[in-house]
Motif scaffolding. Structure first.
Motif, short mmCIF file in Angstrom:
data_model
loop_
_atom_site.label_atom_id
_atom_site.label_comp_id
_atom_site.label_asym_id
_atom_site.label_seq_id
_atom_site.Cartn_x
_atom_site.Cartn_y
_atom_site.Cartn_z
N ASP A 112 -16.57 -14.25 54.78
CA ASP A 112 -17.04 -14.13 55.83
C ASP A 112 -16.47 -15.68 56.57
N TYR B 100 -22.66 -14.87 61.17
CA TYR B 100 -22.72 -13.96 59.91
C TYR B 100 -24.19 -13.31 59.82
N HIS C 130 -22.72 -8.84 59.86
CA HIS C 130 -21.81 -9.06 59.09
C HIS C 130 -21.35 -7.71 58.34
N TRP D 79 -14.31 -8.77 62.20
CA TRP D 79 -15.58 -8.48 62.93
C TRP D 79 -15.24 -7.76 64.16
#
Length: 314
Positions: free
Chosen positions: A183, A190, A203, A274
């Motif tokens: 990530d 996150y 996340h 995301w």
């Protein structure tokens, strides 16, 4: 078909080498070096004014939001990949010909320019590089800027997708569960402490925090390959492992893929990132650990909050 050596071609160029190239072959088609100015941030997505105020001589402005993404594609995140025909039109507007070298540049330590680097590599363009250190490195080396707009003669390059690996949402979930999914966002996003852009904070369960800021030094240049290898090995990403990367919307995730390539590690980009995941009913994890505390996602959202203060993030 994916060419496994695609990310093994030269990735970076320094300011002095770029200046020498621009002086050496300024007009020869198929052997030129074409500079693409990809200035963009969450705070200021339209970089035209910055481009007009000062850019590398001959650099063509690239609009990340309209030329490196196709917002007509629904359900694929905030920066869906453009189709081949759309990217072909953009490449030709930029004046690119097959055989040219494309150098992408920004003022964000390559965090927006990396999107153009990855997309051109994905499209099969043979030689595309990032200016290491970005526009600041060019200025620091004593090279000049010019002002105004740049309108090149049209090129004839054509996009042919498949030269870099790409993951959809299901493959991203599988990599998180069975491999190493990095990530690239800031740690607080996150962990789910803040979310300035997307409808849900957190996340992908199983993903590991690896902010792109740690890929570069204070001067905005990428760390040396050995340092990058050490960084990624500590996160479990090593040559031969199944590695993927994502971010907010597929922009800075490309920077992570480039850093991994510099370290000798092949990685797949999840472009939806995301911004796609958080708009589905997929599970969401929070906290500092990859598994974290899971909860159901908020589901699709029509409204997007205003961009936050971290302009380097996607």
């Amino acid at each position: 078909m994916t060419r496994p050596d695609a990310a093994r071609r030269p990735i970076l160029i320094d300011a002095d080498e770029l200046a020498a190239r621009l002086a050496e072959h300024p007009e020869r088609r198929g052997a030129r070096t074409v500079v693409l100015d990809v200035r963009w941030s969450l705070q200021q997505p339209d970089g035209r004014d910055a481009h007009r105020a000062g850019h590398i001589p001959g650099a063509v402005y690239v609009d990340l939001d309209t030329e490196l993404a196709d917002h007509a594609r629904q359900g694929e995140g905030r920066h869906p990949l453009p189709g081949e025909a759309a990217l072909t039109r953009a490449m030709r507007r930029w004046g690119l010909h097959d055989g040219d070298t494309a150098v992408v540049v920004d003022d964000l330590a390559n965090q927006s320019a990396a999107r153009a680097w990855w997309l051109l590599r994905y499209a099969g363009f043979d030689d595309v590089r990032m200016l290491d250190g970005g526009l600041a490195a060019w200025v620091a080396a004593g090279h000049p800027l010019e002002t105004g707009d740049v309108v090149p003669e049209p090129g004839d390059a054509t996009a042919h997708y498949g030269s870099m690996p790409v993951a959809g949402i299901d493959e991203a979930a599988a990599i998180a569960a069975e491999g190493v999914l990095l990530d690239a966002r800031a740690g607080e996003r996150y962990r789910g402490e803040v979310e300035p852009v997307d409808p849900e904070a957190g996340h992908i369960p199983g993903a590991i925090s690896a902010p792109t800021a740690a890929n570069v030094g204070a001067d905005g240049r990428f760390l040396a390959p050995d340092a990058l290898r050490t960084r990624f090995a500590e996160l479990g990403a090593v040559p031969g492992a199944r590695v993927g990367a994502y971010c907010g919307s597929g922009v800075t995730g490309a920077h992570e893929v480039a850093a991994l390539a510099l370290a000798g590690i092949d990685a797949v980009l999840y472009p939806g990132s995301w911004s796609q995941w958080s708009r589905t009913d997929r599970p969401v994890a929070t906290g500092a650990e990859p598994g974290g505390a899971e909860r159901g996602a908020a589901g699709p959202s029509e409204a997007e909050p205003a961009p936050g203060p971290d302009g380097a993030e996607s």
